[in-house]
Structures are given as structure tokens and as C-alpha cells.
Design a protein around this motif. Structure first.
Motif, PDB file in Angstrom:
ATOM      1  N   GLU A  32     -40.023 -25.309  -0.442  1.00 38.64           N
ATOM      2  CA  GLU A  32     -38.697 -25.363  -0.703  1.00 38.64           C
ATOM      3  C   GLU A  32     -38.259 -26.589  -0.499  1.00 38.64           C
ATOM      4  O   GLU A  32     -37.965 -26.802   0.712  1.00 38.64           O
ATOM      5  CB  GLU A  32     -37.822 -24.403  -0.009  1.00 38.64           C
ATOM      6  N   THR A  33     -37.888 -27.655  -1.247  1.00 37.33           N
ATOM      7  CA  THR A  33     -37.512 -28.847  -1.012  1.00 37.33           C
ATOM      8  C   THR A  33     -35.664 -29.013  -1.296  1.00 37.33           C
ATOM      9  O   THR A  33     -35.177 -27.902  -1.464  1.00 37.33           O
ATOM     10  CB  THR A  33     -37.956 -30.056  -2.227  1.00 37.33           C
ATOM     11  N   ALA A  34     -35.384 -30.035  -0.738  1.00 39.35           N
ATOM     12  CA  ALA A  34     -34.025 -30.156  -0.614  1.00 39.35           C
ATOM     13  C   ALA A  34     -33.428 -29.199   0.059  1.00 39.35           C
ATOM     14  O   ALA A  34     -32.131 -28.643  -0.046  1.00 39.35           O
ATOM     15  CB  ALA A  34     -33.109 -30.446  -2.145  1.00 39.35           C
ATOM     16  N   ARG A  35     -33.869 -28.753   1.321  1.00 42.91           N
ATOM     17  CA  ARG A  35     -33.441 -27.887   2.120  1.00 42.91           C
ATOM     18  C   ARG A  35     -33.633 -28.598   3.746  1.00 42.91           C
ATOM     19  O   ARG A  35     -34.684 -28.979   3.962  1.00 42.91           O
ATOM     20  CB  ARG A  35     -34.478 -26.796   2.220  1.00 42.91           C
ATOM     21  N   ALA A  36     -32.543 -28.730   4.211  1.00 42.45           N
ATOM     22  CA  ALA A  36     -32.432 -29.558   5.410  1.00 42.45           C
ATOM     23  C   ALA A  36     -31.889 -28.858   6.669  1.00 42.45           C
ATOM     24  O   ALA A  36     -31.015 -27.935   6.646  1.00 42.45           O
ATOM     25  CB  ALA A  36     -31.680 -30.743   5.469  1.00 42.45           C
ATOM     26  N   LEU A  37     -32.658 -28.927   7.808  1.00 40.44           N
ATOM     27  CA  LEU A  37     -32.018 -28.297   8.966  1.00 40.44           C
ATOM     28  C   LEU A  37     -30.788 -28.986   9.514  1.00 40.44           C
ATOM     29  O   LEU A  37     -30.607 -30.068   9.418  1.00 40.44           O
ATOM     30  CB  LEU A  37     -33.187 -28.455   9.889  1.00 40.44           C
ATOM     31  N   GLY A  38     -29.834 -28.078   9.751  1.00 40.91           N
ATOM     32  CA  GLY A  38     -28.319 -28.880  10.064  1.00 40.91           C
ATOM     33  C   GLY A  38     -27.496 -28.919   8.826  1.00 40.91           C
ATOM     34  O   GLY A  38     -26.256 -29.114   9.048  1.00 40.91           O
ATOM     35  N   VAL A  39     -28.150 -28.338   7.561  1.00 44.66           N
ATOM     36  CA  VAL A  39     -27.314 -28.943   6.559  1.00 44.66           C
ATOM     37  C   VAL A  39     -27.187 -27.326   5.799  1.00 44.66           C
ATOM     38  O   VAL A  39     -26.113 -26.720   5.682  1.00 44.66           O
ATOM     39  CB  VAL A  39     -27.836 -29.688   5.432  1.00 44.66           C
ATOM     40  N   ASP A  40     -28.384 -26.899   5.338  1.00 46.33           N
ATOM     41  CA  ASP A  40     -28.320 -25.526   4.710  1.00 46.33           C
ATOM     42  C   ASP A  40     -29.288 -24.642   5.529  1.00 46.33           C
ATOM     43  O   ASP A  40     -29.534 -23.415   4.917  1.00 46.33           O
ATOM     44  CB  ASP A  40     -28.398 -25.496   3.258  1.00 46.33           C
ATOM     45  N   LEU A  41     -29.830 -25.130   6.736  1.00 42.26           N
ATOM     46  CA  LEU A  41     -30.725 -24.046   7.455  1.00 42.26           C
ATOM     47  C   LEU A  41     -30.297 -24.248   8.748  1.00 42.26           C
ATOM     48  O   LEU A  41     -29.784 -25.518   9.387  1.00 42.26           O
ATOM     49  CB  LEU A  41     -32.297 -24.958   7.408  1.00 42.26           C
TER      50      LEU A  41
END
Length: 440
Positions: free
Chosen positions: A211-220
Motif C-alpha cells: 500500500e503506497t502513499a501510507r506514512a507512519l505518523g500521517v495515516d498510520l
């Protein structure tokens, strides 16, 4: 970055159109089948294998070279890939001259090692070109593992976990998987889309969802991942960039080298990437050299790489330093940036010369510059991470962090050198420990 890069007299298409293909051609053209056999025949197949000891992923180098010599390159590839699933990329970017080839008995005796890196590329390319994936998944375990970061460490961990029967979801902040391999390595080292081809091939093991465009601290967040999954591996690399803390550092034309390399890597046509006439690169690592060399290849007239210490302290290998010099890059050492000069956009940059202990000598250097690339180190981004040490996630020898059920590896962790091959090894070893814990 794209808006800034066009300013300050920077322009695209400095070279004749036909020159770009030559300039950005493969740095090391691949060996043919006959050449590979001849190169393999030089191996002594040492019983103590110093080359193998020097390999961070512990590849059985004498065995895979013997397999090439006996006409079974696909078997050689499986020997390599069983230890290093990204053996194709590592064959292209690994500093073999400082690792396996430096330890080669032929290097000690003759000053000419066996071409281990090129032989590794020959074998892995031969297998990958056929679309063959040599490994199969074990019976499903019912366990789920989250991997944050689709770079070398994350993909290595994901592949090993999937092979062992676990279901893996890999999250990455960028639009494509690959991490440093896709976005951060000089174009001439991995031409023709090899990084994405290797990712596609790796995923043939099955059991891995990206899953791309998924960042820790943003939406994770880490707590959420720990709740949803049986284990978590962090391999997101270093997303931040150290600031250049001098007067005028905010002027147009002062850019991060990693952004420049990323733009060039993603360009469908490198001739469309603008470059200055006078380019200065600040730093002494691989990113600095990659930026400087590619600036020259794009047609910059003057490219100067400036480093604060001596050449022997540069993180870039002697081979990379010599490559830069051979392409016309001027290397200046013992100089630190003092001020960026210009009216809105950079026109010059001034440096203080310093001694070995970083004391200013009183002498200065001023260079014309319409583009300055900063390659002065990267930092770890993120909140709610496990305990840090020296700005990275603290891990033990198998990648365990201070948080139960969370492992880490690659550039974001304290495990080892910031090399692709080391990241692959750390991802693999953490995956094996995760498997042991989940199987207990």
C-alpha cells in the motif's frame, strides 16, 4: 523542488539530444555468457572464503561462482538469492571493491580481484529475465505482519516472512515501492527501470500486499499497527534532511541532493531535467557523489564537490571518488560552508577552509554557483517510535526494538552501515526472528 530548480539560470537540455543516452548508459555493462565463464574460472574457490566473510549477507560466493563456471547460472542465482533476495540490485550498487572483492585472494596476490559483483549480476539477471521465482511459500501460518517502508530492508523482510508462510502488508509513503533503490541511487547505476522490475519479480512469492502513499505518523501509527498485526517491522529509512545552517541558505537554487536525484530517477526523459552552469555539491557521501556526477552528465560546465574533512574521511568509496574525478567533478576538501550569496537566488557560495580538527584557518573559498545541492546527512522522521539511539531506532542484533512485537532495520535503525546490502541482511535477519517468535 520543481519550481525552484528552473530559477537562477538553471535550464534543461544543455547537451545535444543524442548525448544523453551515452551519458547515462549502464556504468558497468553486463557480462556475456562467455565472459562470465572466463571471469568465473579465475576463482580459486578458497576453502576459507574471505570474500564470503566480507559479504554482509553471507552469500556462498565460491559456490555460486563454481555454478556459473559449470554452466548453471540459475542455480548460482538461487544460491545468491537464498541469502540476498535483492542480489540483482546489490550487484549493481554494492561497494564490492571495499567488501568481497577487496578480500579476494586474487586482489591480494595480483591487484585484480575476481569480478564477484559482475558475476552476481550475470546470474541474477539470467534468472530474473526468465520471470522465474525460485522460491515458494510455506503453508500459511495465519499470522499477519506489517512492514513500514518498501525499501531494501522492508522488502527483504517482507519476502522472507511471506516465504515462511506469513501474510505481509507493506506500507510506503511514496507513490512507488523500492525506497532508496527506486528514488535515491544514480540513474546510470540502475538504468532501464531495473528497480521496479526487481520489486515486481520479488512480489511473485505471493502473500505480500503493498500500500503506497501510507506514512507512519500521517495515516498510520505504531500502536494501531501493533493492534492490527501480530508483528511490525520498521524499515522506512531516513526521510528528513539536515539543514544547512548558514546565512543565505534559504535562497532559491539551494536544494537537497536527495530531491535532485529523485527527480532525475523519475524523469521519463533525463534531458528534461534542468541543471545549472555552475553547480556546487556539499557533502562527502554516496549521495553527494551521485548528485555531482549526474550534474556533470546533464551538462553542467563546472561541478565542485566540497567536503569538510579529508578524502580519507569521505563516506563515498575511493572508487566513487575516482569516478567523480573521471567525469570532471572537482573535489575540494577541508572546507565548510560560510554563506550563500545572491539576490533572491544563489550566485555564489563562500567556504571557510578548516584544519583536521575543524578549526578555521583564516582562508576562504568563494565559488560561482547557480545551483547548490546539500548532501549533509539525513534524519529520522516520525513520532511515537521506539527508543532512539544517536538519532536512530535502537535495535539489538536481530532487530528487536524497545517495544514488544516491533522490529526495525535498514537506515532508520542502529544496526550497521548505511548500505543497501546491509539493509537487506537486517531485514532478512529480523524476519527470521519474527518468524521464531510467531512460531513459538
Amino acid at each position: 523542488m520543481a519550481d525552484k530548480v528552473f530559477e537562477a539560470g538553471v535550464q534543461a537540455g544543455r547537451l545535444d539530444p543524442q548525448m544523453y543516452e551515452t551519458q547515462f548508459a549502464d556504468l558497468h555493462p553486463p557480462l556475456g555468457a562467455h565472459e562470465a565463464v572466463i571471469a568465473a574460472d579465475r576463482c580459486y574457490f578458497c576453502h576459507d572464503a574471505p570474500c564470503m566473510t566480507a559479504c554482509p549477507t553471507d552469500i556462498d560466493i565460491p559456490l555460486f561462482i563454481r555454478q556459473i563456471a559449470t554452466g548453471t547460472p540459475d542455480a548460482a542465482a538461487k544460491t545468491i538469492l537464498s541469502q540476498n533476495i535483492m542480489g540483482g540490485m546489490c550487484a549493481r550498487v554494492c561497494p564490492t571493491e571495499q567488501l568481497c572483492e577487496e578480500s579476494c585472494v586474487r586482489e591480494a596476490a595480483e591487484g585484480k580481484p575476481v569480478l564477484i559483483g559482475q558475476l552476481q549480476r550475470f546470474a541474477t539477471d539470467h534468472l530474473q529475465a526468465q520471470g522465474i521465482h525460485p522460491f515458494t511459500r510455506a503453508e500459511a501460518t495465519g499470522k499477519r505482519v506489517a512492514v513500514v517502508g518498501a525499501g531494501p530492508a522492508g522488502l527483504s523482510a517482507a519476502h522472507r516472512l511471506a516465504m515462511l508462510g506469513h501474510d505481509v502488508v507493506v506500507y510506503d509513503a511514496r507513490p512507488k515501492a523500492g525506497g532508496l533503490n527506486e528514488y535515491g541511487i544514480a540513474t546510470y547505476k540502475t538504468p532501464d527501470g531495473f528497480a521496479q522490475d526487481e520489486v515486481d519479480w520479488l512480489l511473485k512469492i505471493g502473500g505480500i500486499k503493498i500500500e503506497t502513499a501510507r506514512a507512519l505518523g500521517v495515516d498510520l501509527n505504531l500502536d494501531g499497527l501493533r493492534t492490527e498485526f501480530d508483528a511490525v517491522f520498521l524499515g522506512m529509512g531516513l526521510g528528513g534532511v539536515n539543514a544547512l545552517s548558514v546565512e543565505g541558505a534559504d535562497k532559491d537554487g539551494v536544494l537537497d541532493a536527495v530531491d535532485f536525484i529523485s527527480v532525475l530517477r523519475q524523469a521519463a526523459d533525463v534531458s528534461t531535467v534542468p541543471i545549472g552552469r555552475d553547480v556546487v555539491v556539499i557533502g562527502g557521501g554516496m549521495t553527494a557523489v551521485d548528485a555531482a556526477v549526474q550534474a556533470k552528465l546533464l551538462g553542467a560546465l563546472n561541478v565542485t564537490l566540497v567536503y569538510r574533512r579529508g578524502r580519507e574521511r569521505m563516506n563515498a568509496s575511493p572508487f566513487e571518488q575516482d569516478l567523480a574525478a573521471s567525469k570532471g567533478v572537482r573535489i575540494v576538501t577541508h572546507a565548510t560552508p560560510k554563506a550563500v550569496i545572491g539576490n533572491g537566488a544563489v550566485r555564489e557560495i563562500e567556504f571557510d577552509y578548516v584544519s583536521d580538527d575543524m578549526t578555521p584557518t583564516g582562508e576562504t573559498l568563494r565559488l560561482a554557483a547557480d545551483q547548490v545541492f546539500k548532501a549533509i546527512g539525513q534524519t529520522l522522521d516520525g513520532e511515537g517510535l521506539p527508543a532512539l539511539e544517536r538519532g536512530k531506532i535502537a535495535v539489538d542484533t536481530v532487530g528487536r526494538t524497545s517495544v514488544e512485537g516491533v522490529w526495525a532495520g535498514g537506515d532508520c535503525a542502529t544496526g550497521g552501515d548505511d548500505l543497501t546490502v546491509t539493509a537487506v541482511a537486517e531485514g532478512r535477519d529480523a524476519a527470521m526472528d519474527i518468524h521464531a517468535v510467531l512460531s513459538a
